[in-house]
Design an enzyme around this catalytic site. Structure first.
Site, PDB file in Angstrom:
ATOM      1  N   VAL A   1      36.536  -5.099  29.062  1.00 56.14           N
ATOM      2  CA  VAL A   1      36.336  -6.017  30.186  1.00 56.14           C
ATOM      3  C   VAL A   1      35.287  -5.475  31.146  1.00 56.14           C
ATOM      4  CG1 VAL A   1      37.433  -7.023  32.217  1.00 56.14           C
ATOM      5  CG2 VAL A   1      38.628  -7.044  30.028  1.00 56.14           C
ATOM      6  N   ALA A   2      35.368  -4.163  31.442  1.00 55.83           N
ATOM      7  CA  ALA A   2      34.410  -3.555  32.366  1.00 55.83           C
ATOM      8  C   ALA A   2      33.000  -3.595  31.789  1.00 55.83           C
ATOM      9  CB  ALA A   2      34.825  -2.116  32.677  1.00 55.83           C
TER      10      ALA A   2
ATOM     11  N   TRP B   1      31.900  -5.630  29.548  1.00 55.07           N
ATOM     12  CA  TRP B   1      31.472  -7.023  29.445  1.00 55.07           C
ATOM     13  C   TRP B   1      30.934  -7.527  30.778  1.00 55.07           C
ATOM     14  CZ3 TRP B   1      33.308 -11.388  31.995  1.00 55.07           C
ATOM     15  CH2 TRP B   1      32.828 -12.612  31.517  1.00 55.07           C
ATOM     16  N   HIS B   2      31.583  -7.138  31.892  1.00 47.83           N
ATOM     17  CA  HIS B   2      31.107  -7.573  33.199  1.00 47.83           C
ATOM     18  C   HIS B   2      29.704  -7.042  33.473  1.00 47.83           C
ATOM     19  CE1 HIS B   2      35.258  -8.794  34.274  1.00 47.83           C
ATOM     20  NE2 HIS B   2      34.646  -9.551  35.163  1.00 47.83           N
ATOM     21  N   ASP B   3      29.527  -5.756  33.288  1.00 49.61           N
ATOM     22  CA  ASP B   3      28.227  -5.132  33.525  1.00 49.61           C
ATOM     23  C   ASP B   3      28.331  -3.687  33.062  1.00 49.61           C
ATOM     24  OD1 ASP B   3      25.643  -4.786  34.222  1.00 49.61           O
ATOM     25  OD2 ASP B   3      25.866  -5.272  36.342  1.00 49.61           O
TER      26      ASP B   3
END
Length: 647
Positions: free
Chosen positions: A527-528, A530-532
């Site tokens: 998730v991290a 994927w965000h940036d």
């Protein structure tokens, strides 16, 4: 008096969970026609307002009779909660006043933040439009509204020109002897296929025009990535599809970031070297549409690419027979879970449908995320949850949220203050805490508004994607529930395509809990990234996982069943733990999305650096405890009405 009651009833309806998303009030395994027959909230075209109110009353009664067991009596009118109301009436105005005071031109740090402020439309106030992410949405709202108006009109024109009556004019007749419902001219299935063909064809054409307008020549890069992903799913041997899909798409996340969207000038330089023949690259870069940095928002498309490939992969294993026929389901009346899990037909996994889905205009830029199976199912059969009344109320809620954000940006300059990193000693511990608190609210609103705008666009277009924001960030006390309710469609995507395949959290015993925490760590790492691809977001993902662990351990150490005879004591105990959860979640989100680890350290030092700061911290914990008790009662009230949410 009656008008006042009517106004309160309308307000309650406006802010009901059913208006927000019927997925919150209807089980994911319940077919919509069964719900409509028992407790209709989706009024027929010929129903009157009185009929609708009666149906809604029946629905409430139905849920109330099936409410979860062991619910507690209402505490809203108890002396305890009257005290809580007094705390709210005192604390909330003080919270707003503290950040308003530090945003005044008379404050010593105001000259430092003034360059970041813009002229506002509220007389006498400047607006804090310094957040680049929200600014890009806010500045383009007029143009977005124009597109939202044109898109349905163009679809209607397309339907008119291309004979949409092949499916819109179908009328059902009683079931035939063979059990299948027939229609005048077309069977229900044939009409659904015609509807899919009509809608997907329009989505395909409009998506190509839309993505070209957004990215210009860079649309070729987007289409190239989509083509490669499609070939992975449709040409590789079955056993290699999942691994190849994940390697390709995660690799694209890193490649897009590393090569900054592959500028044409760099491509030209690679081809021609430094001989000066690559000027065509710079020319192409100058014609890259309204959003030249296509890679910034491509992450959301990556999720749809993975969804298509894995839905296709799982469909291959189920081609021995149709799940709809095996379960004797009505394809026009599938539950939300069946829409997601039951594969589409083999010929539905075409390149045309794939492009129409991956670049579906209302959801292309920010989501919410809809799986491929669900998209195809809703293209065949319009979701029963979409009604004119519910969509209208949802639109009103969006406008109210937008006006709320405008007022916040005009009167509270928390984002600009954190941008300039001023002298923190000029603020009291209370002011520092409230700056961090309202900064998080700004983050919540700046994500909520685009998600709700684009979901509203999809609803107007006849597609019902999941709602991304379940509760306000001030109505969250559980790290697990917060994760489920923040970017909810992404969470559902994570559960389907990552968390369940790697084992989930179903294993029993202590080692099962440990494995669940490890799985959470893997999920939040993705998730991290994927965000940036930034260290502070990676730290945010690990902090979230770290803060989940105490909640899991506390649940094991203090199971609810052991406190069944002492519900009030258990409620107080949970409230104390929830206060710690709230503080940890605020810290994690400040690190990941606002001030980073260094900023958090400075904030903590300023609060705990003196005696007055400690006194404030103790008072703040007391106020949080009051807020948590109200949150508990809100969820208990939902249980009394038969609504059990995991967030």
């Amino acid at each position: 008096m009656s008008s006042w009651i009517s106004w309160l009833s309308g307000l309650r309806r406006l802010y009901s969970l059913d208006t927000l998303d019927t997925r919150f009030t209807i089980s994911s395994t319940t077919p919509p026609k069964q719900v409509n027959s028992e407790s209709s909230t989706a009024e027929p075209a010929t129903s009157s307002p009185q009929d609708t109110q009666n149906d809604q009353a029946k629905g409430t009664a139905k849920r109330a009779t099936s409410r979860a067991p062991n619910t507690q009596p209402s505490r809203w009118n108890t002396p305890e909660f009257y005290f809580y109301y007094l705390v709210f009436l005192t604390a909330v105005p003080m919270m707003f006043k503290s950040v308003y005071d530090v945003s005044k031109p008379t404050h010593p740090n105001y000259p430092k933040i003034e360059p970041l402020l813009s002229n506002g439309w509220i007389p006498g106030r400047k607006v804090d439009n310094s957040d680049a992410q929200y600014s890009s949405f806010r500045d383009n709202i007029p143009y977005l509204f124009i597109v939202v108006i044109l898109h349905p009109l163009l679809r209607r024109l397309y339907d008119y020109l291309c004979r949409a009556d092949t499916y819109t004019q179908v009328r059902q007749t009683p079931p035939a002897n063979n059990g299948f419902q027939l229609t005048q001219g077309l069977s229900v299935e044939a009409a659904a296929d015609a509807r899919l063909e009509q809608r997907a064809s329009f989505d395909f054409v409009f998506a190509l025009v839309f993505v070209t307008a957004l990215h210009g020549f860079s649309a070729l890069k987007v289409l190239g990535i989509l083509y490669l992903n499609y070939k992975i799913a449709t040409t590789l041997p079955k056993q290699y599809i999942p691994t190849a899909t994940w390697i390709f798409n995660v690799g694209m996340l890193f490649a897009n970031e590393l090569f900054q969207g592959y500028p044409f000038k760099d491509v030209a330089a690679f081809i021609h070297g430094n001989d000066g023949e690559g000027t065509w690259g710079a020319w192409l870069d100058g014609h890259c549409g309204l959003m030249s940095r296509w890679e910034v928002l491509f992450n959301i498309t990556v999720l749809r690419l993975i969804s298509f490939n894995l839905d296709y992969y799982w469909s291959i294993s189920m081609r021995g027979g149709s799940p709809i026929e095996k379960k004797q389901l009505d394809p026009s009346n599938l539950s939300e879970r069946d829409r997601v899990s039951i594969p589409a037909k083999t010929n539905d996994y075409s390149f045309r449908n794939y492009i129409a889905y991956a670049l579906y205009s209302p959801l292309y830029l920010t989501g919410p995320i809809l799986t491929f199976n669900d998209y195809i199912s809703q293209q065949r059969y319009r979701a029963a949850s979409i009604t004119r009344q519910r969509t209208t109320l949802y639109a009103i809620r969006f406008i109210v949220a937008l006006l709320t954000m405008e007022i916040v940006c005009h009167f509270i300059y928390a984002v600009a203050i954190f941008h300039v990193q001023p002298d923190w000693e000029a603020y009291t511990p209370f002011q520092l805490s409230m700056l961090g608190y309202f900064n998080l609210h700004h983050i919540w609103l700046k994500l909520l508004l685009p998600w709700r705008f684009f979901r509203l666009w999809a609803l107007l277009d006849g597609i019902d994607p999941p709602e991304n924001m379940v509760r306000c960030m001030s109505d969250n006390y559980s790290a697990l529930a917060f994760w489920r309710g923040w970017h909810r469609s992404f969470n559902r995507w994570i559960v389907r395509y990552i968390f369940v395949p790697i084992g989930g959290s179903r294993s029993g015993g202590p080692w099962g809990k440990v494995r669940a925490v490890v799985n959470f760590l893997a999920v939040f790492t993705f998730v991290a990234l994927w965000h940036d691809i930034q260290l502070r977001l990676l730290m945010w993902g690990w902090l979230i996982t770290l803060f989940v662990a105490p909640e899991v351990l506390a649940t094991m150490a203090f199971p609810r069943r052991r406190w069944a005879a002492r519900p009030n004591a258990y409620r107080v105990l949970c409230g104390v733990g929830a206060v710690g959860n709230v503080l940890m979640m605020m810290a994690a989100n400040l690190v990941g999305f606002a001030i980073g680890l260094d900023g958090l350290q400075a904030l903590v030092k300023a609060i705990f650096g003196n005696y007055s700061g400690l006194v404030f911290f103790a008072t703040a914990c007391g106020a949080l405890f009051v807020g948590v008790q109200v949150m508990f009662e809100v969820r208990e009230e939902e249980l009394r009405h038969g609504i059990k949410m995991k967030c």
